[in-house]
Motif scaffolding. Sequence first.
Motif, mmCIF file in Angstrom:
data_model
loop_
_atom_site.group_PDB
_atom_site.id
_atom_site.type_symbol
_atom_site.label_atom_id
_atom_site.label_comp_id
_atom_site.label_asym_id
_atom_site.label_seq_id
_atom_site.Cartn_x
_atom_site.Cartn_y
_atom_site.Cartn_z
ATOM 1 N N MET A 87 0.861 -1.295 -0.137
ATOM 2 C CA MET A 87 0.054 -0.109 -0.014
ATOM 3 C C MET A 87 0.665 1.220 0.112
ATOM 4 O O MET A 87 0.714 2.246 -0.855
ATOM 5 C CB MET A 87 -0.816 0.037 1.286
ATOM 6 C CG MET A 87 -1.835 -0.900 1.165
ATOM 7 S SD MET A 87 -3.071 -0.617 -0.344
ATOM 8 C CE MET A 87 -3.885 0.830 0.287
ATOM 9 N N LEU A 145 2.914 7.294 3.904
ATOM 10 C CA LEU A 145 1.898 6.384 4.179
ATOM 11 C C LEU A 145 1.876 5.711 5.360
ATOM 12 O O LEU A 145 2.919 4.676 5.219
ATOM 13 C CB LEU A 145 1.139 5.870 2.854
ATOM 14 C CG LEU A 145 0.008 5.111 3.284
ATOM 15 C CD1 LEU A 145 -1.376 6.135 3.327
ATOM 16 C CD2 LEU A 145 -0.403 3.887 2.258
ATOM 17 N N ASP A 146 1.274 5.849 6.233
ATOM 18 C CA ASP A 146 1.439 4.941 7.483
ATOM 19 C C ASP A 146 0.726 3.647 6.957
ATOM 20 O O ASP A 146 -0.541 3.342 6.758
ATOM 21 C CB ASP A 146 0.659 5.440 8.506
ATOM 22 C CG ASP A 146 0.349 4.863 10.025
ATOM 23 O OD1 ASP A 146 1.375 3.982 10.247
ATOM 24 O OD2 ASP A 146 -0.144 5.128 10.901
ATOM 25 N N LYS A 202 0.397 0.986 9.144
ATOM 26 C CA LYS A 202 -0.208 0.231 10.349
ATOM 27 C C LYS A 202 -1.701 -0.067 9.962
ATOM 28 O O LYS A 202 -2.385 -1.190 10.388
ATOM 29 C CB LYS A 202 -0.162 0.992 11.740
ATOM 30 C CG LYS A 202 1.288 0.820 12.551
ATOM 31 C CD LYS A 202 1.150 1.487 13.773
ATOM 32 C CE LYS A 202 2.862 1.007 14.452
ATOM 33 N NZ LYS A 202 3.726 1.926 13.760
ATOM 34 N N PRO A 203 -2.585 0.983 9.803
ATOM 35 C CA PRO A 203 -3.898 0.753 9.435
ATOM 36 C C PRO A 203 -4.270 -0.524 8.421
ATOM 37 O O PRO A 203 -5.267 -1.062 8.450
ATOM 38 C CB PRO A 203 -4.436 2.039 8.992
ATOM 39 C CG PRO A 203 -3.526 2.899 8.795
ATOM 40 C CD PRO A 203 -2.369 2.335 9.414
ATOM 41 N N PHE A 204 -3.427 -0.459 7.416
ATOM 42 C CA PHE A 204 -3.689 -1.632 6.334
ATOM 43 C C PHE A 204 -3.106 -2.977 7.003
ATOM 44 O O PHE A 204 -3.722 -3.837 6.450
ATOM 45 C CB PHE A 204 -2.731 -1.089 5.131
ATOM 46 C CG PHE A 204 -3.381 0.115 4.638
ATOM 47 C CD1 PHE A 204 -4.854 0.226 4.321
ATOM 48 C CD2 PHE A 204 -2.552 1.233 4.796
ATOM 49 C CE1 PHE A 204 -5.003 1.349 3.573
ATOM 50 C CE2 PHE A 204 -3.052 2.595 4.315
ATOM 51 C CZ PHE A 204 -4.277 2.453 3.904
ATOM 52 N N VAL A 264 -3.518 -3.816 10.188
ATOM 53 C CA VAL A 264 -4.605 -4.153 11.043
ATOM 54 C C VAL A 264 -5.949 -4.713 10.165
ATOM 55 O O VAL A 264 -6.415 -5.676 10.535
ATOM 56 C CB VAL A 264 -5.015 -3.022 11.911
ATOM 57 C CG1 VAL A 264 -6.156 -3.465 12.730
ATOM 58 C CG2 VAL A 264 -3.687 -2.840 12.898
ATOM 59 N N LEU A 265 -6.245 -3.839 9.264
ATOM 60 C CA LEU A 265 -7.319 -4.117 8.334
ATOM 61 C C LEU A 265 -7.159 -5.430 7.783
ATOM 62 O O LEU A 265 -8.078 -6.336 7.571
ATOM 63 C CB LEU A 265 -7.301 -3.176 7.227
ATOM 64 C CG LEU A 265 -8.598 -3.217 6.380
ATOM 65 C CD1 LEU A 265 -9.968 -3.219 7.061
ATOM 66 C CD2 LEU A 265 -8.622 -2.095 5.282
ATOM 67 N N ALA A 279 -7.659 -8.103 10.593
ATOM 68 C CA ALA A 279 -9.076 -7.806 10.915
ATOM 69 C C ALA A 279 -10.035 -8.476 10.003
ATOM 70 O O ALA A 279 -10.887 -9.253 10.434
ATOM 71 C CB ALA A 279 -9.527 -6.596 11.283
ATOM 72 N N PHE A 280 -9.799 -8.166 8.833
ATOM 73 C CA PHE A 280 -11.044 -8.580 7.815
ATOM 74 C C PHE A 280 -10.688 -10.315 7.666
ATOM 75 O O PHE A 280 -11.684 -11.019 7.557
ATOM 76 C CB PHE A 280 -10.512 -7.960 6.377
ATOM 77 C CG PHE A 280 -11.394 -8.401 5.158
ATOM 78 C CD1 PHE A 280 -12.548 -8.484 5.205
ATOM 79 C CD2 PHE A 280 -10.571 -9.410 4.291
ATOM 80 C CE1 PHE A 280 -13.316 -9.022 4.006
ATOM 81 C CE2 PHE A 280 -11.359 -9.966 3.223
ATOM 82 C CZ PHE A 280 -12.872 -9.692 3.344
ATOM 83 N N ALA A 338 -9.306 -12.332 9.693
ATOM 84 C CA ALA A 338 -10.124 -12.984 11.077
ATOM 85 C C ALA A 338 -11.491 -13.109 10.892
ATOM 86 O O ALA A 338 -12.220 -14.178 11.158
ATOM 87 C CB ALA A 338 -9.600 -12.251 12.189
ATOM 88 N N TRP A 339 -12.187 -12.028 10.471
ATOM 89 C CA TRP A 339 -13.662 -11.806 10.569
ATOM 90 C C TRP A 339 -14.237 -12.759 9.576
ATOM 91 O O TRP A 339 -15.053 -13.384 9.576
ATOM 92 C CB TRP A 339 -13.905 -10.507 9.925
ATOM 93 C CG TRP A 339 -15.488 -9.999 9.887
ATOM 94 C CD1 TRP A 339 -16.568 -10.015 10.863
ATOM 95 C CD2 TRP A 339 -16.161 -9.928 8.383
ATOM 96 N NE1 TRP A 339 -17.615 -9.714 10.394
ATOM 97 C CE2 TRP A 339 -17.760 -9.891 8.871
ATOM 98 C CE3 TRP A 339 -15.978 -10.169 7.200
ATOM 99 C CZ2 TRP A 339 -18.744 -9.847 7.797
ATOM 100 C CZ3 TRP A 339 -16.719 -10.170 6.329
ATOM 101 C CH2 TRP A 339 -18.051 -9.726 6.674
ATOM 102 N N LEU A 376 -10.342 -15.438 17.308
ATOM 103 C CA LEU A 376 -10.241 -14.343 17.952
ATOM 104 C C LEU A 376 -8.908 -14.024 18.746
ATOM 105 O O LEU A 376 -8.350 -13.005 18.570
ATOM 106 C CB LEU A 376 -11.493 -14.056 18.745
ATOM 107 C CG LEU A 376 -11.875 -12.625 18.877
ATOM 108 C CD1 LEU A 376 -12.052 -11.813 18.057
ATOM 109 C CD2 LEU A 376 -13.454 -12.849 19.919
ATOM 110 N N VAL A 378 -5.855 -13.073 16.778
ATOM 111 C CA VAL A 378 -5.633 -11.659 16.242
ATOM 112 C C VAL A 378 -4.704 -10.748 16.890
ATOM 113 O O VAL A 378 -3.848 -10.270 16.260
ATOM 114 C CB VAL A 378 -7.063 -10.890 16.198
ATOM 115 C CG1 VAL A 378 -7.074 -9.442 15.732
ATOM 116 C CG2 VAL A 378 -7.932 -11.851 15.089
ATOM 117 N N PHE A 381 3.601 -5.457 14.245
ATOM 118 C CA PHE A 381 3.884 -3.973 14.753
ATOM 119 C C PHE A 381 5.273 -3.931 15.095
ATOM 120 O O PHE A 381 5.892 -3.012 15.318
ATOM 121 C CB PHE A 381 2.982 -3.564 15.704
ATOM 122 C CG PHE A 381 1.652 -2.919 15.427
ATOM 123 C CD1 PHE A 381 1.223 -3.058 14.018
ATOM 124 C CD2 PHE A 381 1.005 -2.570 16.317
ATOM 125 C CE1 PHE A 381 0.003 -2.724 13.712
ATOM 126 C CE2 PHE A 381 -0.259 -1.753 15.800
ATOM 127 C CZ PHE A 381 -0.787 -2.141 14.527
#
Lengths: 60, 464
Positions: B123, B135-136, B138-140, B142-143, B146-147, B149-150, B342, B345, B353
């Motif tokens: 990204m 561009l940070d 970290k959010p990508f 985690v996304l 998270a996605f 795992a969901w 869960l 995650v 990180f």
Amino acid sequence: MKFWDILVYTAWSISAVMLVWMVVDAFMISSQYDEEYLMSSREGGEDDVVHGIHLEEGKE
Amino acid sequence: MASEKITSSSSKPIAMLKVLNPFHIWALGVGIVLVGEFMGWNFTVGKGGAYASLIACWVIGLLYTCVAMIDSEVTSTVAAAGGQYTQAKHIIGPLMAFNVGLYLVMAYTMLCAADALVVGDLMKSGAEVMGYTNLDTKPFVVLTVAFLAWLNYRGVFATLTLNLVITFLAFASLIVLFLSVDPLSQGVVLQHQALLTDLPYGWIGVVASLQFGMWYYLGIEGTCQAAEEVRSAGRSIPLGTMGGMMTLLVAATITWFVATGLMPWQYLGQAVTPMYDAATLLGSSQLQLMLFVATAFAAIASANGCINDASRAWFSLGRDRYMPVFFGAIHPKYRTPYRSVLFLVPIAISFAFTGLLDQVITFSILSGLLGYTFMTFNMIKFRKMWPLGTIHRGYIHPFHPIPAITLLTLCCATYFATFLGYGASLLSIMAFYILASIWFVLRRYKYVKRADQFTMPWPRPKGY
């Protein structure tokens, strides 16, 4: 605000929603179902595969 | 909402859904691995040159072919979640089983973290190409976790169907890249005659390259984690695993062929995204875009398969009380080991990180290697305890015990290669597993209900 900044906030938000959804659902399941039932699975249970057949004895 | 909780006395025991077929098994195995074809394999070139990389590709290919054959035979008999952990429990004993379970959880969780880091880095690279720097990531990261795992939480069928689609597309992109370099015409696009050199570091470089050669195939053994969720495991697991191994041998060879014909070994040996670089060198923006997307797909498929496998291994440890029994729960609606999904995650995100991609990957590789070493002893003992004819096998691997001996020999060579490059990591990982074993023997094993963990309807082993 730039497109990439919006994308960063969107990524954080969607991640948070999905993680919170899973945690809430897990708590709801724990409150609705008995723990013994949730942990009642057995390995190889209800299996239709071949491992249960004993050739030596010629029976299942 | 019902006033009383639903109990086991009012319902049948809960079980995971048997909804998968051989294609899902292929997608699980190849999906975990294929990212290694897009990046990482090329560090073999840095260790010993282009020819050393090809030797590592095929020698480690032989190692994994042995793994796939042995795994297919045992799993076609021990059709339960947990894969090699369950095999170890039934064939070797509880301490080995605990260690193998831990190898599996650590290997897949760390690999998942590394894959999420790759998605974040991709990204960032994409943003830089479009003129946005810093561009940070970290959010990508985690996304991604998270996605996936969901998705894993909500059901195995959708999870592995997604893997099937994106893994196939990523593999197809390698074929398109191969065809686009006009592979039959040397000197037109590919320059092997000019770029291939002798071994720059001699044969010790070849040995050193074996460690990174594992990138070509690391994770294919994860197919057996789906044994409890596949229809007709005795047929599907061997088909999916062996089919996946053949796919990877083809993918690894064409990857080497294309990259070494376009880039000198000095550059290739340290490139971060060699296949994207290969597309860039060809000067086609469509190929560049295709390889960028395919690399992202491969990383996502790998992370997805890793969450699936790590959660099944952790779930099995919980179900047998090797870990807290809380993790042995199955979701009554989605029929997945939801608490294990869960739980892993935050661990995967924490590893990601740290940003220490090479250390994370080294831990993952070494955990995998320890698991392969176990398989050799497991196979020998399995055939002794249950000889051919005493128990039905969905697949019987040929030439026993040659594959087991070959596997052990190649594992030893790879340990030596790892010691050359990552000696401190190797020793610290060994120390970690020894400490974990001491903890298990002294503090954890007393909670294990010994009789409850053996539920397979197997005949008594020979000699017992």
